[in-house]
Design an enzyme around this catalytic site. Structure first.
Site, mmCIF file in Angstrom:
data_model
loop_
_atom_site.group_PDB
_atom_site.id
_atom_site.type_symbol
_atom_site.label_atom_id
_atom_site.label_comp_id
_atom_site.label_asym_id
_atom_site.label_seq_id
_atom_site.Cartn_x
_atom_site.Cartn_y
_atom_site.Cartn_z
ATOM 1 N N TYR A 166 0.830 -1.210 0.000
ATOM 2 C CA TYR A 166 0.000 0.000 0.000
ATOM 3 C C TYR A 166 0.865 1.261 0.000
ATOM 4 O O TYR A 166 0.605 2.195 -0.749
ATOM 5 C CB TYR A 166 -0.921 0.000 1.227
ATOM 6 C CG TYR A 166 -1.960 1.096 1.174
ATOM 7 C CD1 TYR A 166 -3.222 0.849 0.636
ATOM 8 C CD2 TYR A 166 -1.677 2.386 1.639
ATOM 9 C CE1 TYR A 166 -4.176 1.843 0.561
ATOM 10 C CE2 TYR A 166 -2.632 3.391 1.564
ATOM 11 C CZ TYR A 166 -3.878 3.115 1.029
ATOM 12 O OH TYR A 166 -4.808 4.108 0.955
ATOM 13 N N PHE A 173 -7.321 20.470 -24.382
ATOM 14 C CA PHE A 173 -7.979 19.191 -24.649
ATOM 15 C C PHE A 173 -9.360 19.178 -23.964
ATOM 16 O O PHE A 173 -9.560 19.868 -22.966
ATOM 17 C CB PHE A 173 -7.097 18.046 -24.140
ATOM 18 C CG PHE A 173 -7.660 16.688 -24.431
ATOM 19 C CD1 PHE A 173 -7.751 16.237 -25.731
ATOM 20 C CD2 PHE A 173 -8.108 15.864 -23.404
ATOM 21 C CE1 PHE A 173 -8.291 14.985 -26.006
ATOM 22 C CE2 PHE A 173 -8.633 14.613 -23.671
ATOM 23 C CZ PHE A 173 -8.727 14.172 -24.977
ATOM 24 N N ASP A 174 -10.303 18.403 -24.504
ATOM 25 C CA ASP A 174 -11.691 18.388 -23.994
ATOM 26 C C ASP A 174 -11.784 18.227 -22.475
ATOM 27 O O ASP A 174 -12.499 18.963 -21.808
ATOM 28 C CB ASP A 174 -12.521 17.217 -24.567
ATOM 29 C CG ASP A 174 -12.266 16.951 -26.032
ATOM 30 O OD1 ASP A 174 -11.275 17.463 -26.574
ATOM 31 O OD2 ASP A 174 -13.057 16.204 -26.622
ATOM 32 N N ASP A 212 0.727 20.185 -20.358
ATOM 33 C CA ASP A 212 -0.043 18.948 -20.507
ATOM 34 C C ASP A 212 0.812 18.075 -21.425
ATOM 35 O O ASP A 212 0.884 18.284 -22.628
ATOM 36 C CB ASP A 212 -1.415 19.254 -21.123
ATOM 37 C CG ASP A 212 -2.224 17.985 -21.423
ATOM 38 O OD1 ASP A 212 -1.634 16.883 -21.395
ATOM 39 O OD2 ASP A 212 -3.425 18.107 -21.702
ATOM 40 N N ALA A 220 0.907 14.800 -22.422
ATOM 41 C CA ALA A 220 0.479 13.476 -22.910
ATOM 42 C C ALA A 220 1.368 12.947 -24.043
ATOM 43 O O ALA A 220 1.700 11.774 -24.069
ATOM 44 C CB ALA A 220 -0.985 13.532 -23.365
ATOM 45 N N LYS A 235 -0.846 7.697 -23.460
ATOM 46 C CA LYS A 235 -0.261 8.107 -24.732
ATOM 47 C C LYS A 235 1.232 7.749 -24.718
ATOM 48 O O LYS A 235 1.580 6.596 -24.878
ATOM 49 C CB LYS A 235 -0.482 9.605 -24.954
ATOM 50 C CG LYS A 235 -1.879 10.055 -25.374
ATOM 51 C CD LYS A 235 -2.991 9.653 -24.475
ATOM 52 C CE LYS A 235 -4.332 10.249 -24.792
ATOM 53 N NZ LYS A 235 -4.762 11.309 -23.900
ATOM 54 N N HIS A 238 -21.778 12.771 -29.120
ATOM 55 C CA HIS A 238 -21.181 11.906 -30.141
ATOM 56 C C HIS A 238 -20.913 10.481 -29.657
ATOM 57 O O HIS A 238 -20.895 9.555 -30.443
ATOM 58 C CB HIS A 238 -19.911 12.538 -30.720
ATOM 59 C CG HIS A 238 -18.807 12.698 -29.734
ATOM 60 N ND1 HIS A 238 -18.878 13.596 -28.693
ATOM 61 C CD2 HIS A 238 -17.611 12.073 -29.610
ATOM 62 C CE1 HIS A 238 -17.763 13.510 -27.982
ATOM 63 N NE2 HIS A 238 -16.977 12.599 -28.511
HETATM 64 C C1 LIG Z 1 -5.855 12.068 -23.507
HETATM 65 C C2 LIG Z 1 -5.526 13.430 -23.096
HETATM 66 C C3 LIG Z 1 -5.882 13.934 -21.841
HETATM 67 C C4 LIG Z 1 -6.749 13.153 -20.874
HETATM 68 O O1 LIG Z 1 -6.139 11.979 -20.499
HETATM 69 P P1 LIG Z 1 -6.949 10.651 -20.130
HETATM 70 O O2 LIG Z 1 -5.882 9.693 -19.766
HETATM 71 O O3 LIG Z 1 -7.764 10.243 -21.314
HETATM 72 O O4 LIG Z 1 -7.827 10.992 -18.947
HETATM 73 C C5 LIG Z 1 -5.474 15.212 -21.530
HETATM 74 N N1 LIG Z 1 -4.771 15.958 -22.388
HETATM 75 C C6 LIG Z 1 -4.419 15.497 -23.597
HETATM 76 C C7 LIG Z 1 -3.623 16.369 -24.511
HETATM 77 C C8 LIG Z 1 -4.779 14.233 -24.007
HETATM 78 O O5 LIG Z 1 -4.444 13.804 -25.226
#
Ligand SMILES: *Cc1c(COP(=O)(O)O)cnc(C)c1O
Length: 458
Positions: A72, A124-125, A215, A217, A258, A450
């Site tokens: 843990y 990002f969304d 960010d 990713a 990613k 969507h």
């Molecule tokens: C995929 C993504 C996120 C969100 O990550 P999740 O692992 O899907 O929660 C945030 N920012 C970018 C640029 C992404 O491509």
């Protein structure tokens, strides 16, 4: 003679693809209400719906799964991941979380308040969602070139410094917790940001006294583009470029699905002790104790190994090369694709591909459905369905671009799969004049329609 480049790995385990016929797929997509998200994966031959969490792990990553320490607190796997992230990014503090949006939830809980503004390149969304959920506003300061598909620009993800400075002047800096830079810029089509731009943003942030977060990713893919396109860094290793990138910022959020080369995972890394302290509390509330944060020990071990493999030049050359190969083949067939090709996906311009289908009948979705029926390829609509309705008027919002995105999972498909995709799209392209009508909506959810929308053929 120049030798062709190859995937720098060979295959140890295979997963069968269920083959199917156009007749079967016609029936399945109808049963799925013409929504590709509702298909079972066994009904798909080449799945290009996303590059997120869909990659293949290496033998060394699978070995880490066996070595996972599920204690843990203070597990060996945690320490392995912590050391890897700190060594790779140079940040002082590290918190694991279960995926990218969880990193946003924890970091923004610490830093973003009601009424704040968060400037950046196209957020990002989920990032935008987590900002707006806190009654704050995401401000898009991306360069104009990013929105013009006829312009070839090496760093279409860059932030426009004039737009950023105007934003920093317009809203008092107490209301701007940080500038957020997304690398590569997913929503701009996986387009990279240059170090030159990051340096300039850092300077502006210092001048106005606001933070600078990344960010990250697709940080490794961004570093690869920098090596290839930014002269100063041509002789740097990917690792050196990655260090340089993160040294310019105060911290990062990461979706490890990613460039972490794992199927699930994420983290936050940063320098400020106070922010780390506050984040730790939120991490414990939302994710789990700070030495696992929503990941099991084996997940953390596999991620540590994945991050190491993800910054290898040969891997990135083959990865980005595969995307470019698909883009180049489509381009040779005169299929309208968005250029330059991004790191993780190729985008087809549906308005040019099927101009006879009225935009009110969901052109890009119609094209995505046709690709599925003809060849079992699952892409995703980036168009009117995704853009959703205006929250006030409830009218459809028609975005400037109607696209089908083909996102390529990491290390999953070979060049022959890409060739199959290219030829299949050419086949659909050759009969494009027959496509005159699209689809209408039978049912839709009030937001994020969507994913669940049900359609009818017109
Ligand atoms: C995929 C993504 C996120 C969100 O990550 P999740 O692992 O899907 O929660 C945030 N920012 C970018 C640029 C992404 O491509």
């Amino acid at each position: 003679m120049h030798l062709p480049s190859i995937e720098p790995y060979k295959i140890k385990t295979v997963e069968s693809i269920q083959m199917s016929t156009p007749e079967q797929r016609k029936k399945w997509i109808k049963e799925a209400s013409y929504n590709l998200f509702k298909l079972n994966s066994d009904q798909v031959i080449v799945d290009l719906i996303t590059d997120s969490g869909t990659g293949a792990m290496s033998d060394k990553q699978w070995a880490e799964v066996m070595l996972g320490d599920e204690s843990y607190a203070g597990s060996r796997s945690f320490m392995k991941l912590e050391n890897t992230v700190k060594e790779l990014t140079g940040f002082r503090y590290f918190i694991p979380v279960h995926q990218g949006r969880a990193a946003e939830n924890v970091l923004f809980s610490a830093l973003v308040k009601n009424g704040d503004f968060v400037p950046g390149n196209i957020h990002f969304d989920t990032t935008k969602g987590h900002i707006e959920y806190r009654k704050a506003t995401a401000i898009d300061c991306t360069i104009d070139e990013a929105f013009d598909i006829t312009i070839d620009h090496p760093f279409k993800g860059n932030i426009d410094l004039h737009k950023l400075e105007k934003t920093l002047q317009e809203y008092t800096t107490e209301k701007i917790p940080f500038v957020l830079m997304t690398i590569t810029c997913n929503s701009a089509g996986g387009q990279p940001v240059s170090i030159e731009n990051m340096r300039a943003v850092r300077t502006l942030c210092d001048q106005y006294g606001v933070g600078f977060y990344i960010d990250g990713a697709r940080f490794a893919e961004n570093a690869y583009f920098i090596k290839k396109r930014e002269k100063e860094f041509a002789n740097y290793s990917i690792k050196e470029i990655v260090k340089e990138i993160f040294s310019l910022s105060d911290g990062m959020t990461m979706s490890a699905k990613k460039d972490g080369l794992v199927n699930m995972g994420g983290f936050i890394a940063l320098n400020d002790a106070k922010v780390y302290e506050v984040c730790s509390t939120f991490a414990i509330m939302y994710e789990g104790f700070v030495t696992y944060g929503g990941m099991s020990g084996r997940d953390m071990g596999a991620l540590a190994q994945g991050l190491t493999e993800g910054v290898e030049f040969d891997y990135l050359e083959s990865r980005i090369g595969q995307t470019a190969y698909l883009g180049k083949r489509l381009d040779e067939f005169n299929i309208p694709v968005i250029k330059p090709f991004g790191g993780h996906a190729v985008y087809i311009d549906a308005s040019k591909f099927v101009p006879k289908i009225p935009k009110e009948e969901y052109r890009a979705q119609s094209l995505a459905i046709e690709l599925y029926i003809v060849a079992g390829i699952r892409g995703v609509e980036i168009g009117t369905l995704l853009a959703d309705r205006d929250p006030v008027t409830r009218e459809n919002r028609f975005p400037k671009l109607e696209m089908v995105r083909l996102a390529i999972p990491r290390r999953v498909y070979t060049l022959s799969h890409m060739e199959y995709v290219a030829v299949a799209i050419k086949k659909v392209f050759d009969s494009r004049d027959e496509a005159k009508s699209g689809y209408s909506i039978k049912w839709e959810a009030p937001i994020m329609r969507h994913f669940t929308v049900e359609l009818e053929k017109i």
